[in-house]
Enzyme design. Sequence first.
Site, short mmCIF file in Angstrom:
data_model
loop_
_atom_site.label_atom_id
_atom_site.label_comp_id
_atom_site.label_asym_id
_atom_site.label_seq_id
_atom_site.Cartn_x
_atom_site.Cartn_y
_atom_site.Cartn_z
N SER A 126 2.60 7.60 -1.75
CA SER A 126 3.62 6.72 -1.21
C SER A 126 3.47 6.85 0.50
O SER A 126 2.37 6.39 0.91
CB SER A 126 5.21 7.01 -1.51
OG SER A 126 5.94 6.10 -1.16
N HIS A 147 1.87 2.44 -3.70
CA HIS A 147 2.81 1.27 -4.63
C HIS A 147 3.71 0.61 -3.28
O HIS A 147 3.80 1.03 -2.39
CB HIS A 147 3.92 2.06 -5.49
CG HIS A 147 4.76 3.00 -4.96
ND1 HIS A 147 5.69 2.83 -4.10
CD2 HIS A 147 4.70 4.45 -4.77
CE1 HIS A 147 6.53 3.99 -3.62
NE2 HIS A 147 5.70 4.89 -4.03
#
Length: 249
Positions: A126, A149
């Site tokens: 992330s 993501h």
Amino acid sequence: MRAGRVGKFAAVRDEAQPEEPDTPVTTNIEALGTPDPASAPDSPIFCLSIIGQVEGHMVLPPQNKTTKYEHIIPQLVAVEESEKIRGLLLILNTVGGDVEAGLAIAELVASLSKPSVSIVLGGGHSIGVPIAVSSDYTFIAESASMTIHPVRLNGLVIGVQQSFEYLEKMQERVTRFVVEHSSITEEKFRSLMLNTGELARDIGTTVIGRDAVKYGLCDEVGGLGQAMQKLRELIRLRDESTAKASVVQ
């Protein structure tokens, strides 16, 4: 006589015991949860670790392993200001965390005037991706992974157009930083980020070891020995460049 003895013992009990002064290790345990890390004497390399979840403006529950950005930022300033420190080794094993706190750390690492090398161990997921690529050279362990993501929002979200525009701008900041500080193309990064066929409960992609190098997120597969060797090489090149500039002037 008996009363005198009682009074004597009472005086002994009531005598104030001197408090032991806090040591640097004790203070560090209270602030960071760990004692001072072991370091080589007179080493010109500063080791900084990003472990667990990057904590930003909201305090996370006590059972979470966190890295508080208000602790990291002063250390990066000290690295830049110290004449003794000549290079930064950044070690990551993080699940991600607060986007703005992670970007703040990444921007500071990228703006250092001194050489920096990062290693992704276990995971650099992330918002850990921008932090990993913020250094001059990025290693990833063979078994380590990086999850890419889209940015998420926690808490109360008002379902209006402005909320989606804010989310899109935040995602653009992350994407632009990663693309500018690594070899991955924007098209490839977005395709990995919006992949719908790999993660069961989310969209995105998890890249492991050599795949991260193949996509251009990391420069090389390696560990601590290779990272230290590369950092010393970058320090030597910087010193030679500074010496040449001094001769020209």
